[in-house]
Design a protein around this motif. Structure first.
Motif, short mmCIF file in Angstrom:
data_model
loop_
_atom_site.label_atom_id
_atom_site.label_comp_id
_atom_site.label_asym_id
_atom_site.label_seq_id
_atom_site.Cartn_x
_atom_site.Cartn_y
_atom_site.Cartn_z
N PHE A 186 0.77 -1.28 0.19
CA PHE A 186 -0.08 -0.17 -0.05
C PHE A 186 0.89 1.22 0.01
CE2 PHE A 186 -2.55 -3.28 1.76
CZ PHE A 186 -3.83 -3.07 1.47
N TYR A 187 0.56 2.44 -0.58
CA TYR A 187 1.18 3.60 -0.74
C TYR A 187 0.11 4.79 -0.31
CZ TYR A 187 4.85 1.23 -3.70
OH TYR A 187 5.73 0.62 -3.90
N PHE A 188 0.71 5.83 0.54
CA PHE A 188 0.04 7.18 0.67
C PHE A 188 0.82 8.02 0.44
CE2 PHE A 188 1.41 6.10 5.22
CZ PHE A 188 1.91 7.19 5.65
N HIS A 189 0.77 9.48 0.30
CA HIS A 189 1.70 10.57 0.40
C HIS A 189 1.34 11.49 1.50
CE1 HIS A 189 -1.85 12.43 -1.33
NE2 HIS A 189 -1.33 13.74 -1.20
N CYS A 190 2.42 12.27 1.97
CA CYS A 190 2.15 13.18 2.85
C CYS A 190 3.13 14.28 2.61
CB CYS A 190 2.28 12.53 4.27
SG CYS A 190 3.84 11.84 4.53
N ALA A 191 3.36 15.14 3.74
CA ALA A 191 4.35 16.27 3.55
C ALA A 191 5.68 15.81 3.72
CB ALA A 191 3.87 17.47 4.67
N LEU A 192 6.84 16.20 3.55
CA LEU A 192 8.04 15.92 3.78
C LEU A 192 8.60 15.85 5.11
CD1 LEU A 192 9.70 17.74 1.09
CD2 LEU A 192 9.25 15.41 1.08
N GLU A 193 7.50 16.48 6.08
CA GLU A 193 8.04 16.13 7.73
C GLU A 193 6.62 16.17 8.29
OE1 GLU A 193 8.68 21.03 8.84
OE2 GLU A 193 10.45 19.85 7.87
N GLY A 194 6.71 15.55 9.51
CA GLY A 194 5.57 15.58 10.41
C GLY A 194 5.34 14.49 11.19
N ASP A 195 4.24 14.38 11.93
CA ASP A 195 4.15 13.24 12.92
C ASP A 195 4.22 11.64 12.31
OD1 ASP A 195 3.78 14.91 14.94
OD2 ASP A 195 1.57 14.76 15.18
N LYS A 196 3.54 11.43 11.04
CA LYS A 196 3.66 10.48 10.48
C LYS A 196 5.19 9.86 10.46
CE LYS A 196 0.63 11.59 7.24
NZ LYS A 196 0.20 13.01 7.84
N LEU A 197 5.92 10.93 9.70
CA LEU A 197 7.39 10.21 9.22
C LEU A 197 8.23 10.44 10.57
CD1 LEU A 197 8.01 12.43 6.06
CD2 LEU A 197 6.95 10.15 6.37
N ALA A 220 6.12 0.05 7.55
CA ALA A 220 6.23 1.34 6.72
C ALA A 220 7.62 1.86 6.31
CB ALA A 220 5.32 2.63 7.58
N GLU A 221 7.89 2.45 5.32
CA GLU A 221 9.24 3.02 4.74
C GLU A 221 8.92 3.97 3.83
OE1 GLU A 221 11.80 0.49 2.22
OE2 GLU A 221 9.87 -1.17 2.32
N ILE A 222 9.86 5.15 4.13
CA ILE A 222 9.78 6.25 3.24
C ILE A 222 10.42 5.77 1.72
CG2 ILE A 222 10.37 8.54 2.82
CD1 ILE A 222 10.61 8.85 5.79
N VAL A 223 9.63 5.97 0.60
CA VAL A 223 10.19 5.87 -0.49
C VAL A 223 11.13 6.91 -1.01
CG1 VAL A 223 9.35 5.26 -3.17
CG2 VAL A 223 8.02 4.66 -1.08
N LYS A 224 12.43 6.34 -1.58
CA LYS A 224 13.49 7.48 -1.72
C LYS A 224 13.37 7.19 -3.55
CE LYS A 224 14.80 8.20 2.47
NZ LYS A 224 14.58 9.49 2.93
N ASP A 225 13.23 6.09 -4.07
CA ASP A 225 13.60 5.97 -5.54
C ASP A 225 12.42 6.93 -6.31
OD1 ASP A 225 14.61 4.01 -7.98
OD2 ASP A 225 12.44 3.96 -8.03
N LYS A 236 8.26 6.22 -6.34
CA LYS A 236 7.35 7.34 -5.97
C LYS A 236 6.50 7.86 -6.97
CE LYS A 236 8.68 11.37 -3.70
NZ LYS A 236 9.37 12.45 -3.32
N ILE A 237 6.77 8.11 -8.22
CA ILE A 237 6.02 8.35 -9.37
C ILE A 237 4.91 7.29 -9.62
CG2 ILE A 237 5.44 8.82 -11.94
CD1 ILE A 237 8.42 10.03 -11.48
N LYS A 238 5.17 5.95 -9.57
CA LYS A 238 4.52 4.66 -9.59
C LYS A 238 3.43 4.80 -8.57
CE LYS A 238 4.43 -0.16 -8.76
NZ LYS A 238 5.21 -1.30 -8.24
N ALA A 239 3.92 4.89 -7.29
CA ALA A 239 2.96 5.04 -6.03
C ALA A 239 1.84 6.16 -6.32
CB ALA A 239 3.61 5.13 -5.02
N LEU A 240 2.30 7.35 -6.69
CA LEU A 240 1.26 8.50 -6.76
C LEU A 240 0.48 8.36 -7.88
CD1 LEU A 240 4.15 11.37 -6.17
CD2 LEU A 240 2.13 10.68 -4.63
N ILE A 243 2.88 16.17 -10.95
CA ILE A 243 4.31 15.28 -10.87
C ILE A 243 5.16 16.47 -10.91
CG2 ILE A 243 5.87 13.67 -11.43
CD1 ILE A 243 3.73 12.43 -9.44
N ALA A 244 5.35 17.02 -12.19
CA ALA A 244 6.27 18.04 -12.30
C ALA A 244 6.59 19.33 -11.19
CB ALA A 244 6.14 18.72 -13.91
N ARG A 245 5.07 19.60 -10.99
CA ARG A 245 5.02 20.49 -9.85
C ARG A 245 5.42 20.14 -8.42
NH1 ARG A 245 0.00 21.23 -12.28
NH2 ARG A 245 -0.88 20.44 -10.45
#
Length: 164
Positions: A42-53, A94-99, A103-107, A126-128
């Protein structure tokens, strides 16, 4: 109910509550929009910092919970107040996707699940925002489980994985 039932509930739920463990050991649960790409991922997206991370950095173990078809009802045979529902529970890491490609595939999977009619705008989005978006991958560490309470057309509760 079996894993296939649980995955169906997770796929149909408008959101899935993900329960993390904070660095101090307390639980932190939040409803998120997850997309599944296979039976364990499973994937989700979020901000680059915060409680989840912060939670993931301290302890990557998570639990997932979802409910669909939730409807208060009166038991057809005995008049008891009850609730019909379908639910699922799973645990994973859970792990942060670096590749970048992952990331694009997940989004893409997330957008395809929640905004399929707007995929023509995906590449511009994606570009933005790719560089200011974190993507988290949750890999299930055991098969998910499901539970339900449901009545058939004759008012009999459907037990022991009986399907209509």
């Amino acid at each position: 109910m079996d894993a296939a039932f649980a995955l169906e509930v997770l796929d149909k739920a408008p959101y899935i509550t993900v329960i993390f463990v904070r660095p101090d050991g307390t639980p932190y649960g939040v409803p998120l929009s997850l997309a599944r790409t296979d039976d364990k991922t499973f994937y989700f997206h979020c901000a680059l910092e915060g409680d989840k991370l912060d939670c993931i950095a301290a302890n990557p173990r998570v639990a997932l919970s979802a409910v669909t078809k939730c409807a208060p009802t009166v038991g057809p045979k005995d008049g008891s107040f009850t609730l019909q529902y379908k639910s699922a529970m799973a645990v994973g890491k859970a792990e942060i996707v670096k590749d970048r490609d992952e990331k694009i595939k997940a989004l893409r999977a997330i957008c395809q699940r929640f905004l399929p009619k707007h995929m023509d705008a995906f590449n511009d989005a994606i570009a933005r925002s790719l560089d200011r978006t974190a993507v988290v991958k949750i890999t299930l560490t055991e098969p998910p489980t499901g539970k339900r309470k449901q009545y058939d057309k004759d008012g009999e509760e459907m037990k022991w994985q009986r399907m209509e």
